[in-house]
Design a protein around this motif. Sequence first.
Motif, PDB file in Angstrom:
ATOM      1  N   CYS A 362       0.750  -1.121  -0.032  1.00  0.00           N
ATOM      2  CA  CYS A 362       0.089  -0.107   0.100  1.00  0.00           C
ATOM      3  C   CYS A 362       0.786   1.198   0.035  1.00  0.00           C
ATOM      4  O   CYS A 362       1.788   1.567   0.790  1.00  0.00           O
ATOM      5  CB  CYS A 362      -0.877   0.197   1.145  1.00  0.00           C
ATOM      6  N   HIS A 364       0.038   4.168   0.693  1.00  0.00           N
ATOM      7  CA  HIS A 364      -0.543   4.978   1.487  1.00  0.00           C
ATOM      8  C   HIS A 364       0.131   4.902   3.019  1.00  0.00           C
ATOM      9  O   HIS A 364       0.360   5.424   3.683  1.00  0.00           O
ATOM     10  CB  HIS A 364      -2.109   5.105   1.720  1.00  0.00           C
ATOM     11  N   CYS A 365      -0.093   3.319   3.285  1.00  0.00           N
ATOM     12  CA  CYS A 365       0.119   2.854   4.716  1.00  0.00           C
ATOM     13  C   CYS A 365       1.389   1.876   4.914  1.00  0.00           C
ATOM     14  O   CYS A 365       1.609   1.742   5.906  1.00  0.00           O
ATOM     15  CB  CYS A 365      -1.017   2.568   5.575  1.00  0.00           C
ATOM     16  N   PHE A 367       1.152  -1.209   4.235  1.00  0.00           N
ATOM     17  CA  PHE A 367       0.461  -2.657   4.233  1.00  0.00           C
ATOM     18  C   PHE A 367       0.956  -3.340   3.239  1.00  0.00           C
ATOM     19  O   PHE A 367       1.055  -2.827   2.098  1.00  0.00           O
ATOM     20  CB  PHE A 367      -1.024  -2.507   4.210  1.00  0.00           C
ATOM     21  N   CYS A 376      -7.414  -1.023   0.411  1.00  0.00           N
ATOM     22  CA  CYS A 376      -6.436  -1.670   1.532  1.00  0.00           C
ATOM     23  C   CYS A 376      -7.062  -2.283   2.717  1.00  0.00           C
ATOM     24  O   CYS A 376      -7.868  -1.468   3.329  1.00  0.00           O
ATOM     25  CB  CYS A 376      -5.448  -0.363   1.934  1.00  0.00           C
ATOM     26  N   CYS A 379      -5.622   0.246   5.676  1.00  0.00           N
ATOM     27  CA  CYS A 379      -6.178   1.880   5.875  1.00  0.00           C
ATOM     28  C   CYS A 379      -7.291   2.193   5.115  1.00  0.00           C
ATOM     29  O   CYS A 379      -7.932   3.407   5.228  1.00  0.00           O
ATOM     30  CB  CYS A 379      -4.872   2.649   5.484  1.00  0.00           C
ATOM     31  N   THR A 384      -4.740   2.157  -3.623  1.00  0.00           N
ATOM     32  CA  THR A 384      -3.502   2.427  -2.959  1.00  0.00           C
ATOM     33  C   THR A 384      -2.490   1.159  -2.864  1.00  0.00           C
ATOM     34  O   THR A 384      -1.022   1.313  -2.906  1.00  0.00           O
ATOM     35  CB  THR A 384      -3.292   3.013  -1.704  1.00  0.00           C
TER      36      THR A 384
HETATM   37 ZN   LIG Z   1      -3.200   0.929   3.155  1.00  0.00          ZN
END
Ligand SMILES: [Zn+2]
Length: 394
Positions: A362, A364-365, A367, A376, A379, A384
């Motif tokens: 991911c 964004h986070c 993962f 995801c 998050c 993402t």
């Molecule tokens: Zn994420």
Amino acid sequence: MMQEAGWLPLLWLLLPIAAYSGWLAARHAQRNRTESRSSRVPPEYFRGLNYLLNEQPDKAIEVFVRMAEVDGDTVETHLALGNLFRRRGEVDRAIRIHQNLIARSSLTREQRLLAMLELGMDYMRSGLLDRAEGLFRELVDTGSHMRQSLDHLLDIYQQERDWHNAIATARRLQATAAAGLDPVLAHFHCELAEESLRARGDDDARKWVQAALEIDPKCVRATLIEAAMEERGGNLRAAIDVYRRVEQQDSDYLPETIIPLQRCHRALGTDASFLDFLSGVVQRHGGIKAQLLRADLVAARNGDEAAMTYLAAELSTRPSVPGINRLLDLIMRRVGDPVRGNLAVVRDAAAQMEQDRPVYRCTHCGFSARLLHWQCPSCKHWNTVKPVHGVEID
Ligand SMILES: [Zn+2]
């Protein structure tokens, strides 16, 4: 885990009491300057506030509970207390406080609506999604706390996988000036397309895919569903055209198309055209999957020597663990013992490194996963989680 900043909204919630208390104190002081100021301003209130400012929520709760017992009419104190309990995970207590508040006849309309919003958040926190949904819908109908209520409803419908209501809610959010929801809306349509594929068949799914692409022409997921339908239907040339659209939509997802494209070209007997496409992809975007597949094709057509030359050149500009492994495989085929035995040890270690690496991550986070998730799991952002296919040596 409570963030420091998480307490700040509570302070705003408590400010009206502070202002009111201050005003009372000032008025009282004017009337009777000899009387102590502290007899009118609840000192507990300031103590509670102080505990909050000093990140001591347990002590703040103690103080506010005592205040609420002494002065049962202070709505703001109850709201602050309910909020504190919810944030601390004591959701049952928060629910009781907010339910009691709503039951009071003395509440103003604004206070009641605010208590409903808080109670809705309590219900969400405790997993009572139906009850939360009821409250948020009521708030939306009254036109108050619209943005927050619609945000929560969108969250609920996604958790319940109720895509029709998710679409309707996202559209209402867009109407209240929430921008950037088109890619998410397209995913909701893709969810419906996948449901159709499982229950009703391709024709129904095609409608949802088309709608998704109209909302977000860059929706890779819709393109992959469409291409897979063409491939299953035996329309391989059409499938190839659709798969190739992904490069223009979002080249990060190109690895998802490489294997299906190889399958279609092989069935059509157009391997040469696939090799051209692959060369172009490697040149334009790099990418491990394309790199390895191209090495395999070179090996099949021109022999191991040519594949090794190709891989060695690629690895000098785009190093990757899987690329090194493939090169080691090719070298090991050509050497005898004891060199082969020594190389096998290196190859095993490198294989372990490859095994431990996530295939998707991911953006964004962070993962990481072995499977592609369009939303995801960590998050909850859409689009993402992407294939990891860049430079792979740390
Ligand atoms: Zn994420």
